[in-house]
Design a protein around this motif. Sequence first.
Motif, short mmCIF file in Angstrom:
data_model
loop_
_atom_site.label_atom_id
_atom_site.label_comp_id
_atom_site.label_asym_id
_atom_site.label_seq_id
_atom_site.Cartn_x
_atom_site.Cartn_y
_atom_site.Cartn_z
N LYS A 274 0.83 -1.21 0.00
CA LYS A 274 0.00 0.00 0.00
C LYS A 274 0.86 1.26 0.00
CE LYS A 274 -3.92 -0.47 2.01
NZ LYS A 274 -5.02 -0.59 3.01
N ALA A 275 1.91 1.28 0.80
CA ALA A 275 2.79 2.44 0.83
C ALA A 275 3.43 2.69 -0.53
CB ALA A 275 3.87 2.25 1.90
N LEU A 276 3.88 1.63 -1.17
CA LEU A 276 4.53 1.76 -2.47
C LEU A 276 3.53 2.21 -3.54
CD1 LEU A 276 6.83 -1.39 -2.35
CD2 LEU A 276 7.52 1.01 -2.12
N GLU A 277 2.31 1.72 -3.46
CA GLU A 277 1.28 2.13 -4.43
C GLU A 277 0.95 3.62 -4.29
OE1 GLU A 277 -1.19 -2.06 -5.00
OE2 GLU A 277 -2.00 -0.48 -3.71
N GLN A 278 1.15 4.16 -3.09
CA GLN A 278 0.88 5.58 -2.87
C GLN A 278 2.14 6.44 -3.00
OE1 GLN A 278 -2.13 7.07 -2.45
NE2 GLN A 278 -2.98 5.04 -2.91
N ASP A 279 3.20 5.83 -3.60
CA ASP A 279 4.44 6.54 -3.92
C ASP A 279 5.21 7.00 -2.69
OD1 ASP A 279 3.98 6.27 -6.70
OD2 ASP A 279 2.69 8.03 -6.67
N PHE A 280 5.06 6.27 -1.59
CA PHE A 280 5.89 6.55 -0.43
C PHE A 280 7.34 6.19 -0.76
CE2 PHE A 280 8.02 5.10 3.48
CZ PHE A 280 7.88 6.24 4.27
N ILE A 281 8.27 7.05 -0.36
CA ILE A 281 9.69 6.84 -0.65
C ILE A 281 10.41 6.50 0.65
CG2 ILE A 281 11.82 7.90 -1.49
CD1 ILE A 281 10.07 9.70 -3.27
N PHE A 282 11.01 5.33 0.69
CA PHE A 282 11.79 4.90 1.85
C PHE A 282 13.17 5.56 1.82
CE2 PHE A 282 8.66 1.58 1.44
CZ PHE A 282 8.39 1.19 2.75
N ASP A 283 13.59 6.07 2.96
CA ASP A 283 14.95 6.59 3.07
C ASP A 283 15.97 5.46 3.15
OD1 ASP A 283 14.10 9.23 3.05
OD2 ASP A 283 13.96 9.37 5.23
N PHE A 284 15.51 4.33 3.70
CA PHE A 284 16.39 3.17 3.89
C PHE A 284 15.69 1.90 3.36
CE2 PHE A 284 17.42 6.26 7.16
CZ PHE A 284 18.80 6.39 7.01
N PRO A 285 15.60 1.77 2.04
CA PRO A 285 14.90 0.62 1.47
C PRO A 285 15.70 -0.68 1.53
CG PRO A 285 15.77 1.99 -0.29
CD PRO A 285 16.02 2.73 0.99
N SER A 286 17.01 -0.59 1.66
CA SER A 286 17.84 -1.80 1.66
C SER A 286 18.48 -2.02 3.02
CB SER A 286 18.94 -1.72 0.60
OG SER A 286 20.00 -0.88 1.03
N LEU A 287 18.79 -3.28 3.32
CA LEU A 287 19.43 -3.62 4.59
C LEU A 287 20.84 -3.04 4.64
CD1 LEU A 287 18.97 -5.11 7.23
CD2 LEU A 287 19.94 -7.16 6.16
N ASP A 288 21.54 -3.03 3.52
CA ASP A 288 22.88 -2.44 3.47
C ASP A 288 22.87 -1.00 3.98
OD1 ASP A 288 24.36 -4.55 2.58
OD2 ASP A 288 24.66 -3.82 0.55
N GLN A 289 21.95 -0.20 3.42
CA GLN A 289 21.85 1.20 3.82
C GLN A 289 21.52 1.33 5.30
OE1 GLN A 289 18.88 1.75 0.59
NE2 GLN A 289 19.84 3.74 0.32
#
Length: 300
Positions: A274-289
Amino acid sequence: MNILITGATGFLGSKLAVQLTNLNHKLYILSRSAEKKSNTSHMTFLNYETTANELPKIDAVINLAGESLFGYWTKKKKEMILTSRIRVTKYLVQLMEDMKEKPRVFISGSAVGYYGMSEDVMYTEATTQPGNDFLASVVRQWEAEASYAENMGIRTVYTRFGVLLGNDGGAFPLMSLPVKLYTGGHLSDGEQWLSWIHVQDAVKLITFCLENQNMEGAVNVTAPTPKRNKDFIKKAAQIYKRPNWLHLPAVFFYLALGEMAQLLVKGQFVYPQKALEQDFIFDFPSLDQTLSDLKNNSSK
């Protein structure tokens, strides 16, 4: 906005409170020790006997209160886990019912435990069948109590939190300690999924739900890249430059922790559709980051 909030002194809630006050919202914080707190221009502390008549017009309600899941799950502990959530939610629903002018949104804390445990199923908010274990039962009853707000025409959001990663609370300090002590290794067979999120992104997503009218119903508060336990530990070992060699069997955790061990040796793949469908942008989408950020900021 005037925001009524519970759990604002906890690991997640304290960070959310800072963010909301930075955005110039006025917080009315329900606390069991309100008399020991100092009010500020942006924060007013209230006890749990506060009535609707004692409140100003409230635009939003956020509920993050609840007994910690950590600890040996005795019968009494399990009762506290359930009743603490139900009691506070009932109180908030009654407050909203008593308000002459209803809040625009109710954000009710919840958990990915709703879905139950699986090593091979991907869960999204479209998954409506809850699991059949204790945590799933708790979450189902918790959300059912919160759903009464919907009947009042209040936009209601059930924020289903995954494992919150941060340096000063949540699960990460315990999870990373064995790695830092050179005794890292996966738990059980390491195949269990870990649906995690950086606490900064959790705060950001709650704020997004507060402001975005399209966010309602269940919302998975997880990063878009869940990891299996063995891959999580391997990555943590790489980031902290530590070995990854000690693998503990599931029976060890069940003997030490009882039923609570399922939080460590089982898991679920939960996707924030749902968040992605509403164009929410993660600051930390990957575990590396995320792990790099936590390591770099661990002394701050």
